[in-house]
Design an enzyme around this catalytic site. Structure first.
Site, PDB file in Angstrom:
ATOM      1  N   TYR A 175     -13.569  28.980  -4.860  1.00 35.01           N
ATOM      2  CA  TYR A 175     -14.200  29.722  -5.946  1.00 35.01           C
ATOM      3  C   TYR A 175     -15.629  29.235  -6.151  1.00 35.01           C
ATOM      4  O   TYR A 175     -15.884  28.034  -6.265  1.00 35.01           O
ATOM      5  CB  TYR A 175     -13.442  29.565  -7.274  1.00 35.01           C
ATOM      6  CG  TYR A 175     -14.218  30.199  -8.396  1.00 35.01           C
ATOM      7  CD1 TYR A 175     -14.289  31.582  -8.504  1.00 35.01           C
ATOM      8  CD2 TYR A 175     -14.970  29.432  -9.290  1.00 35.01           C
ATOM      9  CE1 TYR A 175     -15.047  32.185  -9.487  1.00 35.01           C
ATOM     10  CE2 TYR A 175     -15.729  30.027 -10.277  1.00 35.01           C
ATOM     11  CZ  TYR A 175     -15.765  31.407 -10.369  1.00 35.01           C
ATOM     12  OH  TYR A 175     -16.545  32.000 -11.326  1.00 35.01           O
ATOM     13  N   HIS A 224     -11.107  27.267 -12.179  1.00 33.55           N
ATOM     14  CA  HIS A 224     -10.679  28.661 -12.002  1.00 33.55           C
ATOM     15  C   HIS A 224      -9.166  28.827 -11.999  1.00 33.55           C
ATOM     16  O   HIS A 224      -8.606  29.570 -11.184  1.00 33.55           O
ATOM     17  CB  HIS A 224     -11.315  29.275 -10.759  1.00 33.55           C
ATOM     18  CG  HIS A 224     -11.773  30.691 -10.990  1.00 33.55           C
ATOM     19  ND1 HIS A 224     -11.237  31.779 -10.348  1.00 33.55           N
ATOM     20  CD2 HIS A 224     -12.730  31.181 -11.818  1.00 33.55           C
ATOM     21  CE1 HIS A 224     -11.836  32.881 -10.756  1.00 33.55           C
ATOM     22  NE2 HIS A 224     -12.745  32.544 -11.652  1.00 33.55           N
TER      23      HIS A 224
END
Length: 418
Positions: A175, A224
């Site tokens: 991410y 995330h």
């Protein structure tokens, strides 16, 4: 057609009425944005609201146009609180990002109308400012650690005082940073994401950041939603020497009941709530002791009306706000975020996105970050308009986020939270 059962049981003080509700979907920055326009019986008086649920924008449009719009036609636009409550309860099974984004589009458009009626910015309707502007952070991301550091240094030169650092790694599932294809050769999914590698290398990113960037720049990091509670504690403690401003979204919403223990063990503040799609769940995050910073996608919980109440709850409990502000918040939604920021004593920090000039073309008045701050418009309402002719030139496609989320797997092939 007016639905009599949805009309207020009191006499309005004037004849102003809602006459039309429609959606405009446009993607001038490459991301589908959903905006609601409410027209009134007063010529030229209309309001705009953000209803952007990028990954399911077709569903939001259908909810607004086929279900929500008929319920507000004929209502007085000043009845914001009553309309918000009516729409909240109207689907019986309430909550969720589709229903709440539909509600948000209506709610924010009504606040825009209210400001325009009185000729003042929305922040004056909320009691006025308690600060001049909102300090913001934005992301520095790269395929390798040094690339991320270089980008963070460039942002600091532009006046940013807070930067979220992310770096890539093997595979394509990382991410916030560019990954390396085929990073795990011989595994069932060589483009996967490995939590062990992530936990080993993330402290190196921040060690290098402090060496190069010094102590004054506020550093943030986004896990995330991918970690178990124990992994989150391991990461947080490994980052203790680097004094993060906060660690963002360490746990998935399915495990939010474990956030208090993660927060208790973490040496830095914990920010979470981006995936919350219920006012009740957001309130529980605040009162459970699980967060230091509440990070909500404002339209996903219904707009300004419910979120200003959550901001008041934050103020009373010592939690600070850090509203979600990625590319999939429209400039109207970004203006609502900043309005909340400058009117709430609970404000902590604001995530900001630098919109390309095509977005400024479609949305005249779009706010710009200056020296690391966002300042609200002093024009009536949100101070943001929409050029529908320009909007039609940027037709949306199904968001690539859906395909990205589907490919995030671990090296053994098991699917991972995106």
């Amino acid at each position: 057609m007016i639905m009599p059962e949805t009309q207020a049981p009191w006499q309005a003080r004037d004849g102003l009425r809602i006459t039309g509700v429609r959606t405009i979907v446009t993607a001038p920055g490459g991301v589908p944005l959903v905006v609601v326009r409410i027209d009134t019986s007063e010529p030229g008086l209309y309001g705009l609201g953000c209803a952007t649920f990028t990954q399911r924008f077709h569903a939001v449009v259908a909810a607004i146009e086929q279900h929500v719009a008929p319920m507000v036609i004929g209502r007085h636009p000043a009845d914001i609180e009553d309309i918000s409550r009516m729409l909240h309860y109207s689907s019986y099974w309430r909550g969720g990002p589709v229903h709440n984004n539909a509600l948000s589009g209506i709610d924010q458009a009504l606040w825009d109308i209210a400001g325009k009626r009185f000729g003042v910015p929305v922040y004056e309707l909320l009691g006025g400012r308690v600060r001049a502007a909102a300090a913001v952070y934005t992301g520095a991301r790269g395929g390798e650690i040094e690339e991320s550091i270089e980008r963070a240094a460039a942002l600091a030169e532009q006046g940013y005082r807070y930067v979220r650092l992310q770096a890539g790694g093997p595979g394509l599932g990382t991410y916030g940073g560019v990954g390396t294809p085929g990073g795990y050769p011989g595994s069932p999914h060589p483009d996967g994401w490995d939590v062990g590698h992530y936990l080993r290398t993330t402290p190196r990113l921040f060690e290098r950041a402090r060496e190069v960037l010094g102590e004054e720049l506020g550093l943030l990091h986004d896990a995330h939603n991918r970690l178990t509670p124990k992994e989150a504690v391991v990461l947080a403690r490994s980052l203790e020497p680097y004094r993060l401003f906060f660690l963002e979204d360490p746990l998935a919403p399915e495990h939010f009941d474990r956030l208090p223990e993660v927060r208790a063990a973490a040496p830095m503040p914990i920010a979470s709530g981006e995936l919350v799609s219920s006012v009740t769940d957001a309130a529980r995050l605040i009162t459970s002791g699980g967060v230091d910073y509440l990070r909500l996608h404002v339209s996903a919980v219904g707009g300004l009306t419910p979120v200003r109440k959550l901001a008041a709850l934050c103020e009373l409990t010592g939690v600070r706000t850090a509203w979600h502000g990625p590319p999939d918040v429209s400039p109207v939604g970004a203006a609502a975020n900043v309005t909340l920021d400058v009117t709430s004593p609970a404000f902590g920090i604001q995530e900001a996105h630098v919109y390309p000039e095509t977005v400024h073309e479609v949305f005249p008045g779009t706010l710009r970050t200056v020296n690391g701050y966002l300042t609200p418009s002093d024009r009536p309402g949100w101070g943001i308009d929409l050029d529908e002719g320009a909007a039609r030139r940027y037709q949306p496609e199904t968001h690539l986020h859906e395909r990205w989320a589907a490919q995030v797997r671990r090296p053994d092939g098991g699917i991972e939270a995106p």
